[in-house]
Design an enzyme around this catalytic site. Structure first.
Site, short mmCIF file in Angstrom:
data_model
loop_
_atom_site.label_atom_id
_atom_site.label_comp_id
_atom_site.label_asym_id
_atom_site.label_seq_id
_atom_site.Cartn_x
_atom_site.Cartn_y
_atom_site.Cartn_z
N SER A 140 0.85 -1.19 0.00
CA SER A 140 0.00 0.00 0.00
C SER A 140 0.89 1.24 0.00
CB SER A 140 -0.90 0.03 1.23
OG SER A 140 -1.58 1.28 1.34
N TYR A 153 -1.83 -0.59 10.39
CA TYR A 153 -1.90 -0.85 8.96
C TYR A 153 -0.64 -0.34 8.25
CZ TYR A 153 -3.70 -0.92 4.18
OH TYR A 153 -3.88 -1.17 2.84
#
Length: 256
Positions: A140, A153
């Site tokens: 990501s 995350y």
């Protein structure tokens, strides 16, 4: 580019991005195996593939559980898996670090990092023995820039970038390419959830949360699922790509 004759294993196959990957891979000729913690969502994605004339099957697997991954490897012993897309992931809590519980932190790392390690550990030896293969880890853009209130995350995705580069050095000499694909915010249910949680946390509206987030990208928009799937195919069409990270974020990491 054609993937005819190859079998692609996609984790997190029941989610929107997993479905997009499956459709793109099957469209390029690959036989696709879709996994998920339950069979229902991957089965729906597999049905979409077969409706379009592709070949797909499903399997149940919890990528964070070594026993579950071992069962998957045994179930697929007759499949020549030469392409592994580690797409399974969880978004985790949207709160300041001091308000995040240890079990919440551990769950994110269990799926986003441990799961990739276990899947590579199970399927990489087959690729090395065959002298060919591709592993694409879905990271990501959040692993490369601050994302407030999302420390588990972002930390897990940064760890995944390190895993990818190191594993590329180990697997490359055996003919196996390992790369990562780092999407920016992809339009869909997960981002909708994050916008709702951000709105609750900050007191703004959901629409304002989305506009603020999208404004950080050079193109001023979110990325679409099919764009990420096309990026995956583009990566597989570059045989010299190894140890690389491809950013597909609409310019999310561009300076403001």
């Amino acid at each position: 580019m054609t993937l005819r004759g190859r079998t692609a294993l996609v984790t997190g196959g029941g989610g929107p991005l997993g479905r997009a990957f499956a459709l793109a891979l099957a469209g390029a000729g690959a036989r696709v195996v879709l996994t998920g913690r339950s069979e229902r969502a991957p089965a729906e994605a597999a049905a979409r593939v077969t409706e379009r004339g592709g070949a797909a099957r499903t399997a149940v697997c919890d990528v964070a559980d070594p026993a579950s991954v071992a069962r998957l490897a045994a179930e697929l012993v007759d499949e020549d898996v030469s392409l592994l897309v580690n797409n399974a992931g969880v978004a985790g809590p949207v709160r300041p670090l001091v308000d995040i519980e240890p079990d919440e932190w551990d769950e994110v790392f269990a799926v986003n990092v441990r799961g990739v390690y276990l899947m590579c550990r199970a399927f990489l030896p087959r690729m090395i023995a065959a002298g060919r293969g591709d592993i694409v880890n879905v990271a990501s853009v959040s692993g490369k820039r601050p994302l407030l209130n999302r420390t588990p995350y972002t930390a897990s995705k940064m760890a995944l970038l390190g895993l990818t580069r190191t594993l590329a050095g180990e697997a490359g000499p055996h003919g196996v390419s390992v790369n990562s694909l780092s999407p920016g915010p992809v339009r869909g249910p997960r981002m909708d959830r994050n916008f709702r949680l951000t709105a609750e946390l900050t007191g703004c509206s959901v629409q304002e949360a989305e506009r603020d987030f999208a404004s950080r990208a050079a193109l001023g928009r979110l990325v679409e699922e099919d764009e990420v799937a096309r990026a995956l195919l583009a990566m597989l069409a570059m045989p010299g790509l190894c140890g690389a990270d491809i950013d597909l974020s609409a310019g999310m990491i561009a300076p403001a």
